[in-house]
Design a protein around this motif. Structure first.
Motif, PDB file in Angstrom:
ATOM      1  N   ALA A 142      79.825 -11.158  66.110  1.00  0.00           N
ATOM      2  CA  ALA A 142      80.649 -10.881  64.945  1.00  0.00           C
ATOM      3  C   ALA A 142      81.238  -9.478  65.059  1.00  0.00           C
ATOM      4  CB  ALA A 142      79.808 -11.004  63.675  1.00  0.00           C
ATOM      5  N   ALA A 143      82.193  -9.204  64.206  1.00  0.00           N
ATOM      6  CA  ALA A 143      82.901  -7.920  64.282  1.00  0.00           C
ATOM      7  C   ALA A 143      81.946  -6.754  64.081  1.00  0.00           C
ATOM      8  CB  ALA A 143      84.011  -7.876  63.232  1.00  0.00           C
ATOM      9  N   PHE A 144      82.167  -5.693  64.830  1.00  0.00           N
ATOM     10  CA  PHE A 144      81.396  -4.468  64.662  1.00  0.00           C
ATOM     11  C   PHE A 144      81.652  -3.907  63.258  1.00  0.00           C
ATOM     12  CE2 PHE A 144      79.728  -1.141  67.872  1.00  0.00           C
ATOM     13  CZ  PHE A 144      78.633  -1.929  68.146  1.00  0.00           C
ATOM     14  N   PRO A 145      80.696  -3.180  62.692  1.00  0.00           N
ATOM     15  CA  PRO A 145      80.906  -2.609  61.358  1.00  0.00           C
ATOM     16  C   PRO A 145      82.228  -1.852  61.270  1.00  0.00           C
ATOM     17  CG  PRO A 145      78.648  -2.262  62.063  1.00  0.00           C
ATOM     18  CD  PRO A 145      79.368  -2.855  63.234  1.00  0.00           C
ATOM     19  N   GLY A 146      82.979  -2.106  60.205  1.00  0.00           N
ATOM     20  CA  GLY A 146      84.252  -1.423  60.000  1.00  0.00           C
ATOM     21  C   GLY A 146      85.388  -1.943  60.846  1.00  0.00           C
ATOM     22  N   THR A 147      85.187  -3.104  61.500  1.00  0.00           N
ATOM     23  CA  THR A 147      86.201  -3.669  62.391  1.00  0.00           C
ATOM     24  C   THR A 147      86.724  -4.988  61.815  1.00  0.00           C
ATOM     25  OG1 THR A 147      85.043  -2.723  64.296  1.00  0.00           O
ATOM     26  CG2 THR A 147      86.653  -4.443  64.760  1.00  0.00           C
ATOM     27  N   LEU A 148      87.995  -5.233  61.979  1.00  0.00           N
ATOM     28  CA  LEU A 148      88.619  -6.483  61.550  1.00  0.00           C
ATOM     29  C   LEU A 148      89.135  -7.223  62.771  1.00  0.00           C
ATOM     30  CD1 LEU A 148      89.812  -8.372  59.364  1.00  0.00           C
ATOM     31  CD2 LEU A 148      91.841  -6.935  59.379  1.00  0.00           C
ATOM     32  N   ILE A 149      88.708  -8.466  62.921  1.00  0.00           N
ATOM     33  CA  ILE A 149      89.183  -9.324  64.005  1.00  0.00           C
ATOM     34  C   ILE A 149      90.194 -10.312  63.439  1.00  0.00           C
ATOM     35  CG2 ILE A 149      88.547 -11.021  65.768  1.00  0.00           C
ATOM     36  CD1 ILE A 149      87.487  -8.206  66.309  1.00  0.00           C
ATOM     37  N   GLU A 150      91.338 -10.407  64.092  1.00  0.00           N
ATOM     38  CA  GLU A 150      92.376 -11.359  63.706  1.00  0.00           C
ATOM     39  C   GLU A 150      92.649 -12.293  64.881  1.00  0.00           C
ATOM     40  OE1 GLU A 150      94.910  -8.180  60.945  1.00  0.00           O
ATOM     41  OE2 GLU A 150      95.754  -8.929  62.827  1.00  0.00           O
ATOM     42  N   ILE A 151      92.929 -13.558  64.577  1.00  0.00           N
ATOM     43  CA  ILE A 151      93.349 -14.517  65.595  1.00  0.00           C
ATOM     44  C   ILE A 151      94.805 -14.857  65.303  1.00  0.00           C
ATOM     45  CG2 ILE A 151      92.911 -16.725  66.700  1.00  0.00           C
ATOM     46  CD1 ILE A 151      90.598 -14.727  66.966  1.00  0.00           C
ATOM     47  N   ARG A 152      95.694 -14.544  66.234  1.00  0.00           N
ATOM     48  CA  ARG A 152      97.128 -14.708  66.008  1.00  0.00           C
ATOM     49  C   ARG A 152      97.707 -15.818  66.889  1.00  0.00           C
ATOM     50  NH1 ARG A 152     100.077 -10.708  63.242  1.00  0.00           N
ATOM     51  NH2 ARG A 152      98.672  -9.270  62.165  1.00  0.00           N
ATOM     52  N   ASP A 153      98.696 -16.477  66.333  1.00  0.00           N
ATOM     53  CA  ASP A 153      99.360 -17.595  67.002  1.00  0.00           C
ATOM     54  C   ASP A 153      99.923 -17.160  68.357  1.00  0.00           C
ATOM     55  OD1 ASP A 153     101.384 -19.546  67.775  1.00  0.00           O
ATOM     56  OD2 ASP A 153     101.168 -20.363  65.754  1.00  0.00           O
ATOM     57  N   LEU A 154      99.622 -17.920  69.405  1.00  0.00           N
ATOM     58  CA  LEU A 154     100.081 -17.562  70.746  1.00  0.00           C
ATOM     59  C   LEU A 154     101.598 -17.633  70.876  1.00  0.00           C
ATOM     60  CD1 LEU A 154      97.411 -19.442  72.907  1.00  0.00           C
ATOM     61  CD2 LEU A 154      97.548 -16.989  72.489  1.00  0.00           C
ATOM     62  N   GLU A 155     102.227 -18.510  70.085  1.00  0.00           N
ATOM     63  CA  GLU A 155     103.676 -18.662  70.155  1.00  0.00           C
ATOM     64  C   GLU A 155     104.406 -17.744  69.180  1.00  0.00           C
ATOM     65  OE1 GLU A 155     105.007 -20.505  72.476  1.00  0.00           O
ATOM     66  OE2 GLU A 155     103.017 -21.135  73.152  1.00  0.00           O
ATOM     67  N   ASP A 156     103.752 -17.388  68.083  1.00  0.00           N
ATOM     68  CA  ASP A 156     104.352 -16.538  67.059  1.00  0.00           C
ATOM     69  C   ASP A 156     103.292 -15.567  66.554  1.00  0.00           C
ATOM     70  OD1 ASP A 156     105.595 -15.304  64.954  1.00  0.00           O
ATOM     71  OD2 ASP A 156     106.143 -17.150  63.888  1.00  0.00           O
ATOM     72  N   LEU A 157     103.255 -14.386  67.152  1.00  0.00           N
ATOM     73  CA  LEU A 157     102.192 -13.428  66.865  1.00  0.00           C
ATOM     74  C   LEU A 157     102.211 -12.919  65.427  1.00  0.00           C
ATOM     75  CD1 LEU A 157     102.236 -11.378  70.186  1.00  0.00           C
ATOM     76  CD2 LEU A 157     100.360 -12.805  69.358  1.00  0.00           C
ATOM     77  N   SER A 158     103.264 -13.160  64.702  1.00  0.00           N
ATOM     78  CA  SER A 158     103.300 -12.723  63.306  1.00  0.00           C
ATOM     79  C   SER A 158     102.418 -13.597  62.420  1.00  0.00           C
ATOM     80  CB  SER A 158     104.737 -12.731  62.775  1.00  0.00           C
ATOM     81  OG  SER A 158     105.226 -14.067  62.672  1.00  0.00           O
ATOM     82  N   LYS A 159     101.992 -14.753  62.951  1.00  0.00           N
ATOM     83  CA  LYS A 159     101.192 -15.691  62.157  1.00  0.00           C
ATOM     84  C   LYS A 159      99.709 -15.573  62.498  1.00  0.00           C
ATOM     85  CE  LYS A 159     104.848 -19.190  61.833  1.00  0.00           C
ATOM     86  NZ  LYS A 159     105.226 -20.593  62.187  1.00  0.00           N
ATOM     87  N   LEU A 160      98.863 -15.568  61.442  1.00  0.00           N
ATOM     88  CA  LEU A 160      97.418 -15.582  61.621  1.00  0.00           C
ATOM     89  C   LEU A 160      96.936 -17.027  61.650  1.00  0.00           C
ATOM     90  CD1 LEU A 160      96.428 -12.731  59.147  1.00  0.00           C
ATOM     91  CD2 LEU A 160      96.411 -12.628  61.636  1.00  0.00           C
ATOM     92  N   MET A 161      96.039 -17.331  62.573  1.00  0.00           N
ATOM     93  CA  MET A 161      95.546 -18.694  62.723  1.00  0.00           C
ATOM     94  C   MET A 161      94.402 -18.968  61.753  1.00  0.00           C
ATOM     95  SD  MET A 161      97.501 -19.879  65.028  1.00  0.00           S
ATOM     96  CE  MET A 161      96.684 -21.398  65.530  1.00  0.00           C
ATOM     97  N   PRO A 162      94.267 -20.209  61.297  1.00  0.00           N
ATOM     98  CA  PRO A 162      93.144 -20.577  60.428  1.00  0.00           C
ATOM     99  C   PRO A 162      91.826 -20.497  61.192  1.00  0.00           C
ATOM    100  CG  PRO A 162      94.857 -22.278  60.440  1.00  0.00           C
ATOM    101  CD  PRO A 162      95.173 -21.330  61.546  1.00  0.00           C
ATOM    102  N   GLN A 163      90.730 -20.443  60.438  1.00  0.00           N
ATOM    103  CA  GLN A 163      89.400 -20.409  61.038  1.00  0.00           C
ATOM    104  C   GLN A 163      89.210 -21.622  61.949  1.00  0.00           C
ATOM    105  OE1 GLN A 163      86.468 -22.532  59.283  1.00  0.00           O
ATOM    106  NE2 GLN A 163      85.756 -22.376  61.399  1.00  0.00           N
ATOM    107  N   GLY A 164      88.691 -21.354  63.153  1.00  0.00           N
ATOM    108  CA  GLY A 164      88.435 -22.416  64.108  1.00  0.00           C
ATOM    109  C   GLY A 164      89.573 -22.704  65.057  1.00  0.00           C
ATOM    110  N   GLU A 165      90.768 -22.160  64.771  1.00  0.00           N
ATOM    111  CA  GLU A 165      91.919 -22.406  65.635  1.00  0.00           C
ATOM    112  C   GLU A 165      92.042 -21.308  66.691  1.00  0.00           C
ATOM    113  OE1 GLU A 165      94.090 -24.981  65.642  1.00  0.00           O
ATOM    114  OE2 GLU A 165      92.874 -25.979  64.099  1.00  0.00           O
ATOM    115  N   ARG A 166      92.473 -21.693  67.886  1.00  0.00           N
ATOM    116  CA  ARG A 166      92.592 -20.735  68.988  1.00  0.00           C
ATOM    117  C   ARG A 166      93.870 -19.915  68.865  1.00  0.00           C
ATOM    118  NH1 ARG A 166      90.812 -24.150  74.400  1.00  0.00           N
ATOM    119  NH2 ARG A 166      88.642 -24.556  73.761  1.00  0.00           N
TER     120      ARG A 166
END
Length: 574
Positions: free
Chosen positions: A393-417
């Protein structure tokens, strides 16, 4: 995210986690406030709080924190006398020795910037990094093969000074005599010319360094990265970045740290590598721990040293843990003083972790990061059951985001690559003199890792593969790590690497290279049969090559670039 330390490091346009609703993945239950500090603040606090504690153990010779503080001040004075000014770059081309620690903090004391250099780099590589960084002073050891190479490069580039650090001078008295006697052909003499100065001469003045104003947001270290995939770039890591990652480690370890009991951290990974820089050097100074430094990895020496010093914390790469697993019981028992063991630098195979924990009786957890993040951004918890094949899991004070491979402006839902991106106070200021690279590596203020992964329902990160290692076979995405993990399930496999090779029909195809555990044998055809129910047809390696050993980097990380070069050379020859 409301963490003020995180907010202070975000760039214009950074997405706000609170408004996007994207899960932070912080599995540690809190997001600590991380005040910006200078790296010398860590040392000054340790010297004032624990002056009589042992700061460094090097081959059984020891320095107390009070002695280390005084040594740093003398080295800082010496650097100033050489003309090093705030903002000047000082190259450290050294194995793990007390010289590295002293010059690291001495450079910061006078406002300089450390440039980390691998002593095993060839002259061409050293030339590029020294020119790119604009180093004016470099320090290296007196091992002939290294010293001669650095001298040639320093002369060619017109560096102002080369600080010679004799290995024998850091050893206990009897070991020093033996080293000079038996290694005399490997020891370079440091000439008394205008270029060279010995470390002893550097620290000869008893005067204190002139005070210099250093701010937490100032660049502290130029950490070169990306050399396996292109021309190396220097991540600008500030004092605040590096001290934040150390503070995050302290918060991560949490209740396991007892201020009244000194931690003893094994430093077998090179300090010029960012994983060891944070987890061994900065973290040890931050917590008043004893750094047990070894100049290189030698299995017997490492095990005997852990037994002698009763190390409480081990930091290593998977290949080292794999080697430890092969030890007989009597030798392995010497490791059991360690209360925690952390693996980084490469994916930790499932069977290596389970075997080590079974024999050790304490956890081995896998962390994940990159040079641009000082480096740690996620880690499995030290308490409770880690998730198999997860980077944690993310280190304290860190935010992990998963972004769309085709459109980096979009955040992916939980479980999506998607592409793994990170925010936090440990994220670099940018690349040294490379605004073009900055534009590519940041998206809305978040750091792009270049890795593909997903977050599960508990916020644990699972890494699928490196985007740059992705194999496009017949239009389908094939992830080498998926194949490697399947190979590791076979009881005979010690190490596995998968690369892309040219394929006449599919464009690219996967090829696997494996080495076998001692006493095991298996044929490539048997491995193909073993993989049939674990991989799709498109993922099945076109070829599996068994080798005695697989190429590795200096820190023991499996390396693909040599295999890629070999295959390209074969293809060119027809």
């Amino acid at each position: 995210m409301s963490d003020p330390a995180l907010a202070s490091t975000e760039r214009p346009g950074a997405a706000d986690a609170a408004t996007t609703g994207h899960k932070t993945g912080n599995g540690f239950g809190h997001s600590p406030s991380i005040p910006p500090r200078r790296l010398t603040d860590l040392l000054d606090h340790a010297v004032a709080t624990w002056p009589e504690r042992v700061a460094i153990d090097f081959m059984a010779r020891r320095w107390r924190y009070a002695e280390l503080g005084a040594l740093v001040d003398r080295a800082a004075r010496g650097l100033q006398d050489l003309g090093v000014k705030p903002g000047d770059r000082v190259g450290l081309c050294l194995p793990n020795t007390p010289y590295y620690v002293a010059l690291y903090f001495a450079t910061f004391r006078i406002g300089g910037i450390v440039v980390n250099l691998n002593p095993l780099y060839v002259e061409r590589e050293l030339c590029h990094l020294l020119q790119d960084s604009g180093c004016k002073v470099i320090a290296t050891c007196d091992i002939t093969a290294i010293h001669a190479k650095v001298t040639r490069v320093a002369t060619q580039l017109g560096l102002e000074k080369l600080i010679g650090c004799p290995i024998a001078g850091a050893l206990p008295a009897l070991k020093s005599i033996a080293y000079r006697l038996f290694k005399r052909r490997e020891i370079a003499s440091i000439p008394p010319d205008a270029l060279h100065i010995t470390f002893a001469r550097l620290i000869a003045s008893g005067a204190r360094p002139d005070p210099v104003t250093v701010k937490p947001e100032d660049v502290a270290v130029l950490q070169y990265t990306g050399g396996t995939t292109g021309e190396p770039k220097a991540a600008m890591l500030t004092h605040a970045n590096l001290t934040a990652n150390s503070a995050q480690m302290v918060a991560f370890v949490g209740d396991d740290l007892d201020p009244a009991v000194q931690e003893r951290a094994l430093g077998v990974l090179p300090l010029f590598h960012v994983f060891a820089l944070t987890s061994v050097l900065n973290y040890s100074i931050d917590t008043g721990a004893m750094m047990v430094l070894l100049p290189r990895f030698e299995l017997k020496q490492m095990v005997d040293t852990v037994g002698r010093t009763q190390c409480t914390a081990l930091f290593a790469v998977p290949t080292i843990y794999g080697a430890l697993n092969n030890l007989p019981d009597a030798q392995f028992a010497k490791l059991r003083s360690a209360k925690r063991s952390i693996s980084g630098g490469a994916p930790l195979p499932f069977d290596v972790r389970h075997r080590f924990e079974e024999r050790m009786g304490s956890p081995l957890v896998e962390g994940y990061g990159l040079s641009e993040a000082s480096p740690i951004i996620t880690c499995n918890p030290l308490k409770g059951e880690p998730k198999d094949n997860s980077a944690g899991a993310a280190f304290p004070g860190t935010l992990i985001e998963i972004r769309d491979l085709e459109d980096l402006s979009k955040l992916m839902p939980q479980g999506e690559r998607g592409e793994i991106c990170a925010r936090g106070p440990q994220v670099m200021k940018g690349y040294w003199h490379r605004p073009d690279a900055d534009a590519e590596v940041f998206i809305d203020g978040a750091l792009r890792t270049g890795d593909v992964g997903y977050l599960d329902e508990d916020g644990y990160l699972f890494i699928v593969d490196r985007m740059k290692d992705l194999i496009i076979a017949g239009g389908y995405n094939v992830y080498p790590r998926t194949i490697e993990e399947a190979l590791y399930e076979h009881p005979a496999i010690a190490e596995a690497v998968v690369i892309a090779v040219d394929d006449r029909y599919r464009g690219q195809a996967p090829k696997a290279f494996v080495s076998l555990k001692a006493g095991h044998s298996v044929a490539p055809l048997e491995l193909h049969d073993f993989l049939k129910d674990k991989l799709s047809k498109i993922e099945m390696p076109r070829e599996i090559e068994i080798r005695d050993n697989l190429p590795k980097t200096l820190i023991g990380k499996l390396s693909k670039k040599e295999l890629v070069a070999e295959e390209k050379a074969k293809a060119a020859m027809g």
